[in-house]
Design a protein around this motif. Structure first.
Motif: not given
Length: 459
Positions: A350-379
């Motif tokens: 929902f925030y435009g992010m994704r959990l890359v690795d459950r073991a380490s907690g590493q995050l990256a930006r989400a890959t879905h098409r609404k990622q930019r709008s999710c960031y705008e909403n969070l901002n």
């Protein structure tokens, strides 16, 4: 912008019925309170022909559906008419009219012209007072009509007043009596609950998150009522002192409520969230990607991420240590943590992010098409910052505190380096990093914020 782009039709009605405005669902309590206290500045349309509430309170027409004249309703209610009480879910809109569209399509929102007419008529004002008196009596509470002061000889019955599923939700009652000039009764009600019923955590939650904020009085009085509940004046802000209180395991919380097991049952997939919720496994699968729903629904976050503090949802309970112990038993721990991480992934998406690795907690930006709008909403949707504080605290409660630091690291990079989320800076430094359990990591993250911020300004 986000709300308009991703508004879900199953959350917000698109059209009215019979020419009436659409019912817009449950608002956030703080937004609802501000709107009420300001006199509904957004309600610019006037419907002078809607006079049903006025006629009902003049004892001229019966309430609908299948109702009666108000004097008859009062008489039957005072005599404990059980079948009548069962129908009060529909009658509440008539007995306690407010200026908002509600779920009873047989009633109309209260109009300003009706308020003015009824407030000038002593018999109508007397009926308003009688409705309030009988509502209190139904919960074992006696009203002093002169002062508005309340008393009870049956605290257990009085505590049932907080059941939102009951006939008349308290917020509606408080709003209605305020419209008819009984603002001082609102204050007396909240004072009574704070002094006599706040040992019940559900009552306390209702008081702190909703009821007090609908009192039409000055801010100092509302703050005083909040302090009477044992909470800080500004209950929405997590200060460093509150963060330390969390990290230290809430040493002041010495009251135990072993019978509160709603969070446990929810995380075992045996109970639905409230209000208007679902089982946790269904939320994980069916709510993912419904960004309008996740933005505008304000009753699910306390269930997905329970913490030991009173929240903004009066239909949820603070997390109990006995619940944590049960959920982390060997037979439950794997399912519990998997569900909690799934809750975390739902919100990250929902925030435009994704959990890359459950073991380490590493995050990256989400890959879905609404990622930019999710960031705008969070901002620009700052109430999500309070949600994130809750999420980080909850992860720590269930032994997943190793996910806290990677989240903050990712936010530092997105905020200060890539400048994609510049508006989260204050919450990141003041609220999110301070709840991280590891002291060394907290200092490192704050130093990284300062260094990144300095580089950002230098460039």
């Amino acid at each position: 912008m986000f709300r308009e782009m991703f508004r879900d039709r199953d959350v917000v009605g698109a059209n009215g019925v019979g020419g009436r405005p659409a019912y817009l669902g449950r608002r956030a309590p703080e937004e609802d309170a501000r709107r009420y206290l300001a006199g509904y500045p957004d309600l610019t349309r006037v419907f002078p022909d809607l006079r049903a509430n006025e006629k009902f309170y003049r004892n001229q027409i019966p309430c609908q559906p299948d109702g009666d004249l108000i004097d008859n309703v009062h008489e039957r209610w005072s005599q404990g008419d059980v079948p009548l009480l069962d129908k009060l879910v529909g009658f509440a809109n008539w007995l306690f009219p407010i200026r908002e569209v509600d779920r009873n399509s047989s009633s109309d929102p209260l109009q300003m012209c009706e308020i003015e007419a009824l407030r000038a008529e002593p018999a109508a004002v007397e009926r308003v007072l009688r409705s309030y008196e009988l509502f209190m009596k139904m919960h074992g509470i006696d009203l002093d009509r002169t002062t508005g002061q309340l008393s009870t000889t049956n605290p257990q019955l009085a505590e049932t007043i907080c059941f939102e599923s009951g006939p008349c939700p308290v917020v509606r009652v408080l709003k209605s009596i305020g419209e008819f000039g009984f603002e001082h009764f609102q204050i007396q009600f909240c004072r009574f609950c704070a002094e006599h019923l706040s040992a019940n955590p559900t009552v306390l939650s209702c008081l702190v998150s909703e009821w007090i904020h609908f009192c039409r009085t000055d801010e100092d009085t509302r703050v005083g009522l909040l302090q009477l509940c044992g909470g800080p004046g500004d209950v929405a802000v997590t200060t460093e002192r509150e963060a330390k209180r969390y990290r230290d395991g809430y040493p002041d919380l010495n009251r135990v409520f072993p019978n509160l097991r709603a969070n446990q049952l929810f995380y075992l997939n045996l109970m639905r969230s409230r209000p208007d919720g679902d089982l946790i496994d269904n939320i994980h699968t069916e709510w993912r990607g419904k960004f309008g729903l996740l933005e505008e629904h304000h009753g699910y976050i306390q269930w997905l991420f329970p913490i030991r503090e009173v929240g903004m949802n009066s239909e949820s309970d603070p997390l109990q240590l006995c619940e944590v112990e049960t959920l982390l038993k060997p037979e439950n721990i794997v399912a519990t943590r998997n569900r909690l991480i799934a809750s975390y992934e739902l919100m990250l998406d929902f925030y435009g992010m994704r959990l890359v690795d459950r073991a380490s907690g590493q995050l990256a930006r989400a890959t879905h098409r609404k990622q930019r709008s999710c960031y705008e909403n969070l901002n620009y949707s700052s109430h999500n910052y309070l949600r994130i504080t809750r999420i980080l605290k909850c992860l720590g409660e269930f032994g997943l505190d190793f996910l806290q630091v990677p989240f903050c690291e990712f936010c530092i990079d997105e905020c200060f380096v890539k400048r994609a989320l510049p508006n989260i800076a204050q919450s990141l430094m003041r609220f999110w990093i301070p709840v991280c359990q590891n002291e060394r990591e907290r200092r490192r993250l704050l130093d990284l914020c300062r260094q990144s911020s300095s580089c950002c300004h230098a460039s």
